[in-house]
Design an enzyme around this catalytic site. Structure first.
Site, short mmCIF file in Angstrom:
data_model
loop_
_atom_site.label_atom_id
_atom_site.label_comp_id
_atom_site.label_asym_id
_atom_site.label_seq_id
_atom_site.Cartn_x
_atom_site.Cartn_y
_atom_site.Cartn_z
N ARG A 37 -5.91 14.88 3.48
CA ARG A 37 -4.69 14.41 2.82
C ARG A 37 -4.13 15.45 1.84
O ARG A 37 -3.62 15.13 0.78
CB ARG A 37 -4.94 13.07 2.10
N CYS A 75 -1.09 6.84 2.73
CA CYS A 75 -1.98 6.84 3.89
C CYS A 75 -2.84 5.58 3.87
O CYS A 75 -3.11 5.03 2.82
CB CYS A 75 -2.91 8.05 3.83
N TRP A 110 -3.29 -4.44 11.49
CA TRP A 110 -3.60 -3.32 10.61
C TRP A 110 -4.96 -2.68 10.93
O TRP A 110 -5.55 -2.01 10.10
CB TRP A 110 -3.50 -3.76 9.15
N GLU A 123 5.11 -8.03 12.88
CA GLU A 123 4.86 -6.62 13.22
C GLU A 123 4.35 -6.40 14.63
O GLU A 123 4.57 -5.36 15.21
CB GLU A 123 3.86 -6.01 12.24
N HIS A 180 1.34 -17.17 3.96
CA HIS A 180 2.32 -16.34 3.26
C HIS A 180 2.86 -15.28 4.21
O HIS A 180 2.10 -14.65 4.94
CB HIS A 180 1.69 -15.67 2.04
N CYS A 231 5.87 -11.98 4.57
CA CYS A 231 6.81 -11.13 3.85
C CYS A 231 7.18 -9.93 4.70
O CYS A 231 6.87 -9.89 5.88
CB CYS A 231 6.22 -10.69 2.51
N HIS A 254 9.06 -6.32 -5.87
CA HIS A 254 9.02 -4.89 -5.55
C HIS A 254 9.63 -4.03 -6.63
O HIS A 254 9.56 -2.82 -6.57
CB HIS A 254 9.74 -4.64 -4.22
N1 GLN Z 1 -2.48 -12.40 -0.88
C1 GLN Z 1 -1.95 -11.08 -0.77
C2 GLN Z 1 -1.56 -10.57 -2.15
O1 GLN Z 1 -1.13 -11.32 -2.93
C3 GLN Z 1 -0.76 -11.02 0.14
C4 GLN Z 1 -0.27 -9.61 0.30
C5 GLN Z 1 0.87 -9.46 1.27
O2 GLN Z 1 1.60 -10.35 1.54
N2 GLN Z 1 1.02 -8.30 1.80
O3 GLN Z 1 -1.64 -9.40 -2.44
ZN ZN Z 2 3.61 -10.65 0.78
#
Ligand code: GLN
Ligand code: ZN
Length: 790
Positions: free
Chosen positions: A55, A553, A598, A642, A678, A680, A731
């Site tokens: 790296r 990375c 992932w 994804e 969850h 996102c 963010h």
């Molecule tokens: N539970 C995870 C966190 O709060 C969820 C992370 C995510 O959505 N990428 O970090």
């Molecule tokens: Zn999230």
């Protein structure tokens, strides 16, 4: 813990490469240069990693950003990395080497620079490197370009913007610079550029401009100019990447391809052109490309089949660059089989060259960097460097016959036999358990019944407040992790420090008055790796870094075998957190689809089967959490979108098994145990129906940036369980005000009734500071109180 051996700290990367080649590099690099006529090459790859085997580029770029090194020092690091890469590729035996695949940040941004299409907000920045990094990362004055996933990989590119005034002008300094360097080193260099169709299809229109693809003809003029410049420099081959042609991102791929490459092919002054496609199968774009005058077409034969190519008579006078070595996964190639498909191709094309299916950007540099890996697993793997040696061996086999590589084939066959017979890939118990659960149709009760059982148990107020899981990764956490790694502290001390962090986070949440608490995830630096380290069937690498974006990375774990959970993974942390409070603490797990997305995943069985195995392991954990008295369990699936296939026709099947896997992982608990999920990172459009089908009791979902639009979409999909749309964007470091959050909540209440609305941030809080988190959550709780009061 590993031995801590650092394979590259002394002597660099090349000595290690030379050792692996088992012979001293036979000739000087100059001797290996091809003759000057554009003869077809035989062995190549489509691109290579650039972040550095240790790296180095990440470190240098970050130092440059921090003002700790100057531009000259940064450039020296970059030049050395390019030199080492090319030297190793030539030494391994490639007779055409991709150049211009280096990048300080991203190849799409490089292409925007090449064609002069940077957004106007950065064009005023005088220094070209400052301008480049401003477009990539933003600065105090300007916002960066948006970032999104590169097809279905885990690499993220910067999305070029096209406004009404965006114009094009050729700026070939980077490609010419790298070309010159490579030639000075005697490398048979083949410049690589992203093609105009792909570039435009992946860009976005801003400020009311028309679709970027409408600018294709204009942009092709710039490419024509570039090809002329390259021809003037005596370049024999150029590679133009058009991965978008294997997708449904544009609906007229074949037409766009034919239009573009008919024009470029007709130029009189140009290098030979290889149009490279990857990540999937070309359908009608293949004959369309073959009808043009381009000399070579690159096809991904890991994703697509060799047989389909026989039906395209126009290939008869093309060089087919056959991507038979998987450029994006880590498995050793079955050389016997690959040679077989190469042989059948010989009848379909004018000539055949061997290649990787795509750039090896997506895999780690070299297997030798991984010290603690058992011999069997090691024999099944091929990282970037090993893939190059496979390509070279196959090219020799194709040119000289199978006997010329019988030793390599024997090794490959032995590895494949070892892999097929290894008991770790055939855990009968896991398979039997899955079949039994699926056969028994184990399902949770209907959603309404669950809601009643949960409300009775949890007695939560209207508009319950909660967070997504992680709290700030404090320096104390990082120090503890480092101390454990170096042996400064033992496991018991590490445990103690993590518990102290948990206690702090619980105290903070109590003080703030949140309704459903979390333990804060201090023990995880990564939501997939943490589980991979504890599950059978996974190998977590120490040095297997791949670029995710810019200087970031990741080390995707390798999912090689049948998955099982020998021991509880999270129960101790969660029950400790629960012991400190009377409020419910949510158990926190990563879902099967995200774990797959992932990781490097085994390629010897359908993804759906592997997903079910991971799901079973997560299910076991939910059952243990429930037995330990935990009443709410969240199973995160941020990566649901994804893995969505690139072709529309494949999407429904994917969403089916993804939903099945999630349900398998969450259906082992009682109706009175509340399941959260969850999501996102994405626009949810195409997966909204699947989100509803997950049938979680509560779904928290990123919504702040899209102003709650997702709620209407969920309603339209018939979703009637509870939902927690993110009421503020985590963010950014900005602390949202009470009034602002209250407004968001009232907006949400227009779409969702109070009895099924939750209040939470957009995502986990681990990247924020404790001060920001305290302020933001205090405002979140205050805003909720205000809205509850009416
Ligand atoms: N539970 C995870 C966190 O709060 C969820 C992370 C995510 O959505 N990428 O970090
Ligand atoms: Zn999230």
């Amino acid at each position: 813990m590993g031995s801590g051996r650092k394979p590259f700290t002394r002597g660099g990367w090349l000595p290690s490469v030379r050792r692996l080649l088992a012979v001293a590099i036979p000739r000087t690099l100059k001797d290996v240069v091809m003759s000057t006529s554009a003869v077809p090459f035989t062995a190549t790859i489509l691109g290579s990693p650039r972040i550095g085997p240790n790296r180095e580029l990440k470190r240098a770029v970050e130092k440059y950003w921090a003002g700790r090194i100057d531009r000259a020092e940064l450039e020296a690091v970059a030049a050395q990395l390019r030199r080492d890469t090319w030297e190793s590729l030539v030494a391994a035996g490639l007779d055409s080497v991709p150049v211009n695949t280096f990048s300080y940040y991203d190849q799409m941004l490089d292409t925007a620079v090449l064609v002069g299409a940077l957004p106007t907000r950065v064009t005023g920045i005088a220094d070209d490197l400052d301008r480049y990094f401003a477009a990539a990362r933003g600065n105090d004055e300007v916002a960066p370009l948006e970032m999104t996933k590169w097809f279905d990989t885990n690499y993220h590119y910067l999305v070029p913007e096209f406004g009404p005034d965006t114009s094009f002008s050729l700026n070939p300094a980077k490609v010419l610079g790298e070309l010159e360097e490579a030639r000075a080193q005697g490398v048979p260099a083949r410049p690589v550029i992203i093609g105009p169709v792909t570039f435009l299809a992946l860009s976005k229109a801003v400020d009311g401009a028309g679709a970027p693809v409408s600018r294709l003809d204009e942009l092709v003029d710039v490419y024509a100019e570039l090809l002329k410049v390259l021809a003037d420099k005596g370049v024999e081959w150029v590679q133009i990447d058009e991965p978008v042609l294997v997708t449904d991102i544009v609906d007229n791929a074949a037409e766009l391809a034919e239009r573009t490459y008919s024009r470029l092919g007709a130029l009189t002054m140009r290098p030979a052109v290889l149009v490279a496609t990857y990540f999937g199968e070309l359908t009608d774009a293949l004959p369309a490309l073959a009808r043009t005058a381009v000399e070579a077409i690159g096809v991904d034969l890991v994703a697509g089949s060799a047989a389909a190519l026989a039906a395209v008579p126009e290939l008869k006078d093309k060089l087919l660059v056959a991507g038979v070595v998987d450029g994006r996964n880590v498995w050793r190639t079955d050389l016997e089989r690959a040679l077989g498909s190469l042989d059948t191709l010989r009848g379909s094309a004018g000539a055949v060259a061997v290649s990787t299916s795509c750039s090896t950007l997506h895999v780690p540099y070299i297997l030798d960097a991984e010290p603690d890996i058992d011999a069997a697993l090691r024999s099944w793997l091929a990282f970037g460097f090993e893939k190059v040696t496979e390509v070279v061996a196959l090219a020799r086999g194709l040119g000289q016959g199978r006997d010329a590589i019988s030793a390599e084939i024997a090794t490959s066959n032995a590895a494949i036999a070892s892999r097929t017979s290894d008991l770790r890939l055939n855990n009968g118990q896991v398979r039997a358990r899955i079949s039994a659960i699926v056969a028994s149709g184990a399902k949770r009760g209907p959603a309404d019944q669950r809601r009643i059982a949960q409300q009775e148990r949890l007695k939560l107020p209207a508009l319950p407040t909660t967070t997504i899981g992680s709290y700030p990764q404090t320096s104390a956490i990082r120090v503890a992790r480092a101390d454990l790694r170096t042996g400064t502290i033992d496991a018991a001390e590490y445990q103690r420090r993590m518990k102290a962090e948990i206690a702090d986070v619980i105290a903070l949440q109590e003080q703030l008055g949140l309704d459903v608490l979390v333990h804060g995830e201090p023990e995880r630096n990564d939501m997939v790796q943490y589980f991979a380290e504890q599950l059978d069937g996974f190998f977590a690498t120490q040095n297997g870094w791949v670029q995710s974006y810019g200087s970031r990375c990741v080390r995707p774990p390798i999912l090689y075998g049948d998955v099982a959970r020998p021991n509880p993974m999270t129960v101790e942390w969660i029950t400790y957190a629960q012991s400190l409070t009377d409020k419910p603490v949510k158990g926190m797990l990563t879902g099967p689809v995200t774990i797959l997305a992932w990781s490097f995943v085994r390629d010897d069985q359908p993804l759906a089967e592997t997903a079910a195995q991971v799901a079973l392991a997560i299910r076991d954990e939910t059952v243990d959490l429930q037995s330990a008295g935990i009443s709410i369990i969240q199973v995160d699936e941020p990566a649901l979108r994804e893995l969505l296939p690139l072709r529309s026709k494949d999407k429904a099947a994917y969403l089916n098994w993804a939903v099945d896997a999630f349900r398998l992982s969450t259906s082992g608990v009682a109706d009175s145990t509340q399941i959260h999920t969850h999501l996102c990172y994405s626009e949810f459009g195409e997966v909204i129906g699947a989100i509803a089908d997950l049938d979680a009791d509560v779904t928290s979902i990123e919504a702040a940036r899209s102003h709650m639009e997702v709620l209407g979409d969920l309603n339209a999909a018939g979703f009637s369980n509870s939902v927690g749309p993110g009421v503020y964007d985590i963010h950014s470091p900005r602390v949202p005000g009470v009034a602002e959050i209250a407004t968001s909540l009232r907006e949400a209440l227009e779409a969702v009734p109070a009895e099924r609305l939750w209040v939470n941030p957009d995502c986990g809080l681990k990247t924020r500071s404790t001060d920001e988190v305290r302020e933001s959550l205090r405002n979140l709780v205050a805003a909720t109180a205000k809205v509850r009061a009416g």
